[in-house]
Scaffold this motif. Structure first.
Motif, PDB file in Angstrom:
ATOM      1  N   UNK A   1       0.840  -1.197   0.000  1.00  0.00           N
ATOM      2  CA  UNK A   1       0.000   0.000   0.000  1.00  0.00           C
ATOM      3  C   UNK A   1       0.871   1.241   0.000  1.00  0.00           C
ATOM      4  N   UNK A   2       0.528   2.186  -0.856  1.00  0.00           N
ATOM      5  CA  UNK A   2       1.290   3.431  -0.932  1.00  0.00           C
ATOM      6  C   UNK A   2       1.094   4.252   0.336  1.00  0.00           C
ATOM      7  N   UNK A   3       2.205   4.711   0.904  1.00  0.00           N
ATOM      8  CA  UNK A   3       2.123   5.575   2.077  1.00  0.00           C
ATOM      9  C   UNK A   3       2.076   7.019   1.616  1.00  0.00           C
ATOM     10  N   UNK A   4       1.027   7.717   1.971  1.00  0.00           N
ATOM     11  CA  UNK A   4       0.897   9.120   1.589  1.00  0.00           C
ATOM     12  C   UNK A   4       2.014   9.939   2.215  1.00  0.00           C
ATOM     13  N   UNK A   5       2.310  11.062   1.595  1.00  0.00           N
ATOM     14  CA  UNK A   5       3.316  11.949   2.164  1.00  0.00           C
ATOM     15  C   UNK A   5       2.802  12.610   3.430  1.00  0.00           C
ATOM     16  N   UNK A   6       1.533  13.011   3.428  1.00  0.00           N
ATOM     17  CA  UNK A   6       1.056  13.901   4.490  1.00  0.00           C
ATOM     18  C   UNK A   6      -0.320  13.478   4.988  1.00  0.00           C
ATOM     19  N   UNK A   7      -0.425  13.298   6.283  1.00  0.00           N
ATOM     20  CA  UNK A   7      -1.710  13.088   6.946  1.00  0.00           C
ATOM     21  C   UNK A   7      -2.069  14.353   7.709  1.00  0.00           C
ATOM     22  N   UNK A  23     -13.225  22.499   5.202  1.00  0.00           N
ATOM     23  CA  UNK A  23     -13.061  21.399   4.257  1.00  0.00           C
ATOM     24  C   UNK A  23     -12.768  21.906   2.856  1.00  0.00           C
ATOM     25  N   UNK A  24     -13.518  22.875   2.390  1.00  0.00           N
ATOM     26  CA  UNK A  24     -13.338  23.361   1.026  1.00  0.00           C
ATOM     27  C   UNK A  24     -11.984  24.044   0.849  1.00  0.00           C
ATOM     28  N   UNK A  25     -11.523  24.736   1.887  1.00  0.00           N
ATOM     29  CA  UNK A  25     -10.185  25.347   1.809  1.00  0.00           C
ATOM     30  C   UNK A  25      -9.109  24.265   1.757  1.00  0.00           C
ATOM     31  N   UNK A  26      -9.209  23.276   2.638  1.00  0.00           N
ATOM     32  CA  UNK A  26      -8.211  22.208   2.685  1.00  0.00           C
ATOM     33  C   UNK A  26      -8.213  21.398   1.390  1.00  0.00           C
ATOM     34  N   UNK A  27      -9.394  21.024   0.932  1.00  0.00           N
ATOM     35  CA  UNK A  27      -9.502  20.191  -0.254  1.00  0.00           C
ATOM     36  C   UNK A  27      -8.872  20.877  -1.462  1.00  0.00           C
ATOM     37  N   UNK A  28      -9.091  22.167  -1.584  1.00  0.00           N
ATOM     38  CA  UNK A  28      -8.520  22.913  -2.709  1.00  0.00           C
ATOM     39  C   UNK A  28      -7.006  22.938  -2.632  1.00  0.00           C
ATOM     40  N   UNK A  29      -6.469  23.204  -1.451  1.00  0.00           N
ATOM     41  CA  UNK A  29      -5.013  23.246  -1.282  1.00  0.00           C
ATOM     42  C   UNK A  29      -4.405  21.877  -1.584  1.00  0.00           C
ATOM     43  N   UNK A  30      -5.026  20.825  -1.061  1.00  0.00           N
ATOM     44  CA  UNK A  30      -4.507  19.470  -1.283  1.00  0.00           C
ATOM     45  C   UNK A  30      -4.475  19.136  -2.770  1.00  0.00           C
ATOM     46  N   UNK A  31      -5.563  19.343  -3.444  1.00  0.00           N
ATOM     47  CA  UNK A  31      -5.661  18.961  -4.849  1.00  0.00           C
ATOM     48  C   UNK A  31      -4.691  19.737  -5.720  1.00  0.00           C
ATOM     49  N   UNK A  32      -4.465  21.003  -5.385  1.00  0.00           N
ATOM     50  CA  UNK A  32      -3.613  21.846  -6.223  1.00  0.00           C
ATOM     51  C   UNK A  32      -2.133  21.636  -5.960  1.00  0.00           C
ATOM     52  N   UNK A  33      -1.781  21.090  -4.782  1.00  0.00           N
ATOM     53  CA  UNK A  33      -0.363  20.973  -4.439  1.00  0.00           C
ATOM     54  C   UNK A  33       0.097  19.531  -4.286  1.00  0.00           C
ATOM     55  N   UNK A  34      -0.533  18.776  -3.398  1.00  0.00           N
ATOM     56  CA  UNK A  34      -0.098  17.402  -3.159  1.00  0.00           C
ATOM     57  C   UNK A  34      -0.811  16.389  -4.049  1.00  0.00           C
ATOM     58  N   UNK A  35      -1.751  16.853  -4.855  1.00  0.00           N
ATOM     59  CA  UNK A  35      -2.512  15.972  -5.742  1.00  0.00           C
ATOM     60  C   UNK A  35      -3.154  14.847  -4.926  1.00  0.00           C
ATOM     61  N   UNK A 103       0.058  28.029  -0.389  1.00  0.00           N
ATOM     62  CA  UNK A 103       1.421  27.631  -0.742  1.00  0.00           C
ATOM     63  C   UNK A 103       2.097  26.769   0.318  1.00  0.00           C
ATOM     64  N   UNK A 104       1.422  26.554   1.448  1.00  0.00           N
ATOM     65  CA  UNK A 104       2.066  25.898   2.581  1.00  0.00           C
ATOM     66  C   UNK A 104       2.496  24.468   2.273  1.00  0.00           C
ATOM     67  N   UNK A 105       1.616  23.692   1.674  1.00  0.00           N
ATOM     68  CA  UNK A 105       1.941  22.291   1.441  1.00  0.00           C
ATOM     69  C   UNK A 105       2.973  22.110   0.343  1.00  0.00           C
ATOM     70  N   UNK A 106       2.981  22.988  -0.637  1.00  0.00           N
ATOM     71  CA  UNK A 106       4.017  22.932  -1.671  1.00  0.00           C
ATOM     72  C   UNK A 106       5.377  23.237  -1.049  1.00  0.00           C
ATOM     73  N   UNK A 107       5.432  24.254  -0.192  1.00  0.00           N
ATOM     74  CA  UNK A 107       6.683  24.575   0.502  1.00  0.00           C
ATOM     75  C   UNK A 107       7.119  23.412   1.391  1.00  0.00           C
ATOM     76  N   UNK A 108       6.145  22.787   2.040  1.00  0.00           N
ATOM     77  CA  UNK A 108       6.432  21.640   2.893  1.00  0.00           C
ATOM     78  C   UNK A 108       7.030  20.500   2.078  1.00  0.00           C
ATOM     79  N   UNK A 109       6.418  20.168   0.958  1.00  0.00           N
ATOM     80  CA  UNK A 109       6.916  19.079   0.115  1.00  0.00           C
ATOM     81  C   UNK A 109       8.325  19.369  -0.386  1.00  0.00           C
TER      82      UNK A 109
END
Length: 208
Positions: A1-7, A23-35, A103-109
């Motif tokens: 099973x693939x281990x996600x980068x971020x929980x 939820x809508x803020x988080x979902x948008x950030x996730x989809x645009x940065x961590x896919x 931009x937070x999660x992209x910077x994190x990655x």
């Protein structure tokens, strides 16, 4: 099973008025940065309003969202429940009235790759209105750059008066928490003031 980068663990208690926006803020950030490289864990801590049903609605929309329904036990208990389920290499905590900058999660990655998976990635934090306007800069480590041991980072931040013992301000390697068995003490008010310095003190590498 693939281990996600971020929980991301979100404790939820009677948050029906802020949960949809979060939820809508988080979902948008996730989809645009961590896919697809993330998971969102919503911990319904015995809510007596419609929060639990809202969480279930979100989970039905994506396999990346998991929901825990539990008896009310407080913030520490909810975070620990999320920790137990987390499958990501890193974990972050977001309260139900928070949101993550676009931009937070992209910077994190990027930090994960650049610094070869440090134990903790320290972030900036701001108090903002729901329209995104900054009210107060909570934490800004502009005097602290590079990679440190956890103890050196904490000591440097204290001397610079730039330390805030708030768990959601940082991302943590999940294995660090599990290997050290440093969990949130349940039944304690202001639990972050104990947990955050303790986990930093046990980290071999911290980047800002």
């Amino acid at each position: 099973k693939h281990m996600s980068l971020y929980s991301v663990v979100v404790p939820v208690y009677n948050s029906e008025h802020t949960l949809e926006e979060l939820y809508h803020r988080l979902e948008k950030v996730f989809r645009e940065t961590l896919k697809e490289d993330f998971e969102l864990i919503l911990v319904d801590d015995g809510s007596t309003d419609t929060s639990g049903a809202i969480c279930d609605k979100f989970a039905a929309q994506s396999s990346k969202i998991q929901v825990i329904h539990k008896k009310n036990g407080g913030l520490s208990s909810a975070r620990n429940a999320g920790l137990a389920m987390a499958g990501g290499r890193y974990i972050g905590f977001v309260d139900s009235d928070d949101y993550i900058d676009k931009n937070a999660l992209l910077n994190f990655a990027n930090c994960v790759v650049r610094y070869k998976e440090p134990d903790i990635i320290a972030a900036q934090a701001y108090s903002v209105n729901w329209d995104g306007n900054v009210k107060l800069k909570c934490k800004d480590h502009h005097h602290i750059e590079g990679i440190f041991s956890g103890r050196a980072f904490w000591e440097t931040a204290i001397k610079a008066n730039e330390i805030f013992a708030c768990a959601p301000f940082n991302a943590y390697k999940t294995s660090l928490i599990r290997c050290t068995h440093i969990y949130f003490l349940e039944g304690l008010l202001h639990e972050d003031q104990l947990w955050t310095p303790t986990i930093f003190w046990n980290a071999k590498s911290v980047v800002d």
